[in-house]
Scaffold this motif. Structure first.
Motif, PDB file in Angstrom:
ATOM      1  N   SER A 195      15.476   8.002  -1.153  1.00 58.70           N
ATOM      2  CA  SER A 195      15.106   8.948   0.072  1.00 58.70           C
ATOM      3  C   SER A 195      13.623   8.976  -0.072  1.00 58.70           C
ATOM      4  O   SER A 195      13.277   9.795   0.862  1.00 58.70           O
ATOM      5  CB  SER A 195      16.102   9.946  -0.171  1.00 58.70           C
ATOM      6  N   ILE A 196      12.993   8.652  -0.977  1.00 60.14           N
ATOM      7  CA  ILE A 196      11.451   9.271  -1.574  1.00 60.14           C
ATOM      8  C   ILE A 196      10.630   8.576  -0.248  1.00 60.14           C
ATOM      9  O   ILE A 196       9.739   9.044   0.366  1.00 60.14           O
ATOM     10  CB  ILE A 196      10.986   8.662  -2.751  1.00 60.14           C
ATOM     11  N   ARG A 197      10.653   7.205   0.117  1.00 61.28           N
ATOM     12  CA  ARG A 197      10.215   6.535   1.204  1.00 61.28           C
ATOM     13  C   ARG A 197      11.251   5.515   1.720  1.00 61.28           C
ATOM     14  O   ARG A 197      11.371   4.560   1.351  1.00 61.28           O
ATOM     15  CB  ARG A 197       8.967   5.657   0.509  1.00 61.28           C
ATOM     16  N   PRO A 198      11.937   6.107   2.701  1.00 64.81           N
ATOM     17  CA  PRO A 198      13.023   5.636   3.271  1.00 64.81           C
ATOM     18  C   PRO A 198      12.873   4.051   3.873  1.00 64.81           C
ATOM     19  O   PRO A 198      13.740   3.250   3.834  1.00 64.81           O
ATOM     20  CB  PRO A 198      13.508   6.521   4.431  1.00 64.81           C
ATOM     21  N   GLY A 251      14.652  -0.501   0.221  1.00 66.77           N
ATOM     22  CA  GLY A 251      15.119  -1.817  -0.487  1.00 66.77           C
ATOM     23  C   GLY A 251      14.311  -1.935  -1.787  1.00 66.77           C
ATOM     24  O   GLY A 251      14.975  -2.210  -2.814  1.00 66.77           O
ATOM     25  N   SER A 252      12.842  -1.803  -1.726  1.00 66.26           N
ATOM     26  CA  SER A 252      12.224  -1.752  -2.871  1.00 66.26           C
ATOM     27  C   SER A 252      12.582  -0.697  -4.119  1.00 66.26           C
ATOM     28  O   SER A 252      12.877  -1.246  -5.282  1.00 66.26           O
ATOM     29  CB  SER A 252      10.752  -1.324  -2.578  1.00 66.26           C
ATOM     30  N   ALA A 253      12.832   0.362  -3.644  1.00 68.09           N
ATOM     31  CA  ALA A 253      13.302   1.608  -4.450  1.00 68.09           C
ATOM     32  C   ALA A 253      14.750   1.295  -4.909  1.00 68.09           C
ATOM     33  O   ALA A 253      14.882   1.419  -6.031  1.00 68.09           O
ATOM     34  CB  ALA A 253      13.387   3.066  -3.707  1.00 68.09           C
ATOM     35  N   SER A 254      15.678   0.499  -4.394  1.00 67.25           N
ATOM     36  CA  SER A 254      16.909   0.335  -4.673  1.00 67.25           C
ATOM     37  C   SER A 254      16.810  -0.774  -5.911  1.00 67.25           C
ATOM     38  O   SER A 254      17.607  -0.688  -6.914  1.00 67.25           O
ATOM     39  CB  SER A 254      17.863  -0.093  -3.648  1.00 67.25           C
ATOM     40  N   GLY A 255      15.892  -1.766  -5.265  1.00 59.54           N
ATOM     41  CA  GLY A 255      15.745  -3.012  -6.337  1.00 59.54           C
ATOM     42  C   GLY A 255      15.028  -2.517  -7.788  1.00 59.54           C
ATOM     43  O   GLY A 255      15.593  -2.771  -8.684  1.00 59.54           O
ATOM     44  N   LEU A 256      14.119  -1.736  -7.603  1.00 57.60           N
ATOM     45  CA  LEU A 256      13.481  -1.103  -8.901  1.00 57.60           C
ATOM     46  C   LEU A 256      14.374  -0.276  -9.743  1.00 57.60           C
ATOM     47  O   LEU A 256      14.356  -0.559 -10.745  1.00 57.60           O
ATOM     48  CB  LEU A 256      12.297  -0.494  -8.370  1.00 57.60           C
ATOM     49  N   SER A 257      15.175   0.717  -9.027  1.00 60.57           N
ATOM     50  CA  SER A 257      16.047   1.560  -9.798  1.00 60.57           C
ATOM     51  C   SER A 257      17.267   0.673 -10.288  1.00 60.57           C
ATOM     52  O   SER A 257      17.830   1.054 -11.510  1.00 60.57           O
ATOM     53  CB  SER A 257      16.528   2.542  -8.969  1.00 60.57           C
ATOM     54  N   SER A 258      17.794  -0.264  -9.514  1.00 65.31           N
ATOM     55  CA  SER A 258      18.802  -1.108 -10.136  1.00 65.31           C
ATOM     56  C   SER A 258      18.064  -1.937 -11.357  1.00 65.31           C
ATOM     57  O   SER A 258      19.074  -2.056 -12.192  1.00 65.31           O
ATOM     58  CB  SER A 258      19.281  -2.108  -9.172  1.00 65.31           C
ATOM     59  N   ARG A 298       0.882  -1.098   0.085  1.00 67.03           N
ATOM     60  CA  ARG A 298      -0.115   0.042  -0.093  1.00 67.03           C
ATOM     61  C   ARG A 298       0.694   1.165  -0.021  1.00 67.03           C
ATOM     62  O   ARG A 298       0.218   2.289  -0.355  1.00 67.03           O
ATOM     63  CB  ARG A 298      -1.147  -0.094   1.352  1.00 67.03           C
ATOM     64  N   GLU A 299       2.063   1.163   0.036  1.00 66.19           N
ATOM     65  CA  GLU A 299       3.000   2.260   0.103  1.00 66.19           C
ATOM     66  C   GLU A 299       3.558   2.488  -1.001  1.00 66.19           C
ATOM     67  O   GLU A 299       4.002   3.572  -1.289  1.00 66.19           O
ATOM     68  CB  GLU A 299       4.270   1.914   1.226  1.00 66.19           C
ATOM     69  N   TYR A 300       3.518   1.469  -1.892  1.00 65.13           N
ATOM     70  CA  TYR A 300       4.299   1.501  -3.301  1.00 65.13           C
ATOM     71  C   TYR A 300       3.601   2.605  -4.268  1.00 65.13           C
ATOM     72  O   TYR A 300       4.249   3.339  -4.942  1.00 65.13           O
ATOM     73  CB  TYR A 300       4.267   0.202  -3.993  1.00 65.13           C
ATOM     74  N   PRO A 301       2.334   2.906  -4.245  1.00 62.03           N
ATOM     75  CA  PRO A 301       1.615   3.814  -5.361  1.00 62.03           C
ATOM     76  C   PRO A 301       2.226   5.174  -5.044  1.00 62.03           C
ATOM     77  O   PRO A 301       2.583   5.957  -6.164  1.00 62.03           O
ATOM     78  CB  PRO A 301       0.202   3.707  -4.867  1.00 62.03           C
ATOM     79  N   GLU A 302       2.660   5.575  -3.757  1.00 60.72           N
ATOM     80  CA  GLU A 302       3.137   7.020  -3.486  1.00 60.72           C
ATOM     81  C   GLU A 302       4.581   6.823  -4.051  1.00 60.72           C
ATOM     82  O   GLU A 302       4.909   7.885  -4.597  1.00 60.72           O
ATOM     83  CB  GLU A 302       3.273   7.047  -2.168  1.00 60.72           C
ATOM     84  N   LEU A 303       5.144   5.747  -4.012  1.00 67.00           N
ATOM     85  CA  LEU A 303       6.550   5.668  -4.710  1.00 67.00           C
ATOM     86  C   LEU A 303       6.553   5.852  -6.070  1.00 67.00           C
ATOM     87  O   LEU A 303       7.298   6.641  -6.727  1.00 67.00           O
ATOM     88  CB  LEU A 303       7.435   4.271  -4.232  1.00 67.00           C
ATOM     89  N   PHE A 304       5.739   5.154  -6.803  1.00 64.61           N
ATOM     90  CA  PHE A 304       5.525   5.050  -8.128  1.00 64.61           C
ATOM     91  C   PHE A 304       4.816   6.339  -8.797  1.00 64.61           C
ATOM     92  O   PHE A 304       5.394   6.569  -9.872  1.00 64.61           O
ATOM     93  CB  PHE A 304       4.595   3.713  -8.671  1.00 64.61           C
ATOM     94  N   ARG A 305       4.258   7.132  -7.933  1.00 68.19           N
ATOM     95  CA  ARG A 305       3.821   8.201  -8.568  1.00 68.19           C
ATOM     96  C   ARG A 305       4.642   9.601  -8.499  1.00 68.19           C
ATOM     97  O   ARG A 305       4.328  10.803  -8.612  1.00 68.19           O
ATOM     98  CB  ARG A 305       2.454   8.610  -7.954  1.00 68.19           C
ATOM     99  N   SER A 306       5.563   9.158  -7.621  1.00 64.30           N
ATOM    100  CA  SER A 306       6.918  10.173  -7.435  1.00 64.30           C
ATOM    101  C   SER A 306       7.492  10.538  -8.574  1.00 64.30           C
ATOM    102  O   SER A 306       8.350   9.898  -9.385  1.00 64.30           O
ATOM    103  CB  SER A 306       7.617   9.712  -6.258  1.00 64.30           C
ATOM    104  N   ARG A 307       7.339  11.854  -8.909  1.00 64.59           N
ATOM    105  CA  ARG A 307       8.110  12.254 -10.234  1.00 64.59           C
ATOM    106  C   ARG A 307       9.735  12.440  -9.728  1.00 64.59           C
ATOM    107  O   ARG A 307      10.570  11.933 -10.657  1.00 64.59           O
ATOM    108  CB  ARG A 307       7.787  13.807 -10.874  1.00 64.59           C
TER     109      ARG A 307
END
Length: 419
Positions: free
Chosen positions: A346-349, A353-360, A216-225
């Motif tokens: 840094s968007i959703r600290p 891990g999810s942010a790092s995996g997705l960006s990698s 439920r936290e992911y949409p905020e990450l995915f919507r982040s420009r």
């Protein structure tokens, strides 16, 4: 802390508490070694591909699946391990990753069946836990600027792996055969498992209760420009390295008549630049905004590649001009990439891990596209100017992404002041 001191401390601890599980954050050298192993898994055995194809009785093209297929699976692996580490913690996911990597390396080293070898290579993608989650571990402990500085330090030392790996693999093949590289992978995996056990305590202490709550936290990450700006900047910055590696053998042989040995020496120029840029970033990032370092790095790369491409197109072709552009490209990457990676997490600290995996994963996909595009358009006749021009184009895309991040930062700062 010097690596020798780290090892001595761990040895002293192990005498009193044999194989005691770590409960404190890891030393930086542990994260460097985990990241370096991920790089070595890609490139150390590359000089052996021809011998391996002969040994397995398959074409060189099929044997190359051990590289291309591995990179593709690695991208998907990083997408999975990020959320797993956010839910269950960094430590258990890295331990499982090193265990799977070790067993997969054994399979690759002993099998005589090509399909089983490919299965082992797929499972070796578990080494990606070391690269993706090392960044998350750093982000767990530090703020944006300090984490960018630490990541730059890791990147600066880890940059030696692309230079050392193929040389080491070639020597092992010449002395003992290609399977020696995979036996070395086995030893590295086992050593890293032990190192993680005794030195890498859990750093992620704000885990969600269930995967449902986490997702439920992911949409905020995915919507982040801002997140996509950071990830795009990092991806197209790193892609310049992939473009260079895929195109340089064709271009340099045609333009300068270099043989493989001399080419190998000059291909280290982009890595040299990266080491210098990472060194600058490790010192400056803690005092500068992330977007400032990203823009500075991209400007150096765009100018450093664009002007030489134009000069070569006009007929001013020389080795110093061509490879000097590659040094500046690497320098720009060293300044940009650690800051972009830190920003993406840094968007959703608490789901870093999810942010790092997705960006990698995005870095891998963009790199795969960039190398495919380069191979399709590059020719011997125009390659000397077109290769830096393509790299410049990728750097421009990264610069635009960095400028977008800066604009978003300024807009939000104005809104905060007005509010």
């Amino acid at each position: 802390m010097p690596f020798r001191v780290v090892i001595c401390q761990m040895a002293e601890n192990s005498e009193t508490f044999p194989m005691r599980a770590a409960t404190t954050p890891p030393h930086l050298w542990t994260l460097i070694l985990l990241t370096g192993n991920s790089v070595l898994t890609v490139n150390m055995f590359l000089p052996s591909l021809a011998h391996m194809s002969e040994d397995f009785g398959v074409s060189y093209g099929r044997m190359s699946l051990a590289v291309g297929g591995y990179l593709l699976i690695t991208a998907f692996t990083q997408i999975i391990i990020g959320p797993l580490s956010d839910r269950y913690g960094r430590r258990p996911v890295i331990l499982w990753g090193m265990a799977i990597f070790t067993l997969a390396s054994v399979l690759c080293a002993v099998t005589r069946d090509f399909n089983l070898f490919l299965l082992g290579r797929v499972l070796q993608s578990a080494s990606a836990t070391g690269m993706a989650l090392s960044r998350a571990v750093i982000r767990d402990q530090y703020d944006d600027r300090e984490s960018a500085s630490k990541m730059a330090t890791v990147a600066m030392i880890m940059a030696l792996a692309p230079m050392i790996g193929p040389t080491m693999g070639g020597l092992l093949d010449a002395a003992f055969g290609w399977r020696a590289s995979f036996l070395l992978y086995t030893g590295l995996g086992l050593a890293l498992f032990v190192l993680v056990w005794v030195d890498l305590g859990e750093t992620h202490h704000h885990r969600s209760v269930t995967f449902g709550a986490q997702f439920r936290e992911y949409p905020e990450l995915f919507r982040s420009r801002r997140f996509w700006g950071y990830a795009t900047c990092a991806s197209f910055s790193v892609s310049t390295f992939h473009i260079f590696v895929s195109g340089a053998p064709l271009v340099v042989a045609a333009a300068f008549g270099m043989g493989p040995a001399k080419l190998g020496m000059f291909m280290g120029t982009i890595t040299l630049g990266f080491v210098i840029g990472s060194g600058i970033s490790s010192r400056v990032s803690k005092h500068s905004e992330l977007s400032t370092m990203m823009i500075a790095g991209r400007l150096i790369a765009v100018i450093g590649l664009g002007l030489p491409a134009l000069a070569i197109w006009m007929g001013y072709l020389s080795i110093p001009l061509f490879f000097g552009a590659m040094v500046l490209s690497g320098l720009g990457n060293g300044m940009t990439t650690p800051n972009a990676n830190a920003g993406a997490m840094s968007i959703r600290p608490h789901i870093a891990g999810s942010a790092s995996g997705l960006s990698s994963a995005m870095i891998v996909f963009v790199g795969a596209f960039a190398t495919t595009f380069t191979g399709a358009v590059l020719t011997e006749e125009q390659g000397a100017w077109m290769l830096p021009a393509i790299m410049c184009l990728a750097s421009v895309i990264g610069l635009v992404a960095a400028l977008i991040v800066r604009a978003i930062d300024r807009q939000e700062a104005r809104m905060a002041t007005a509010g």
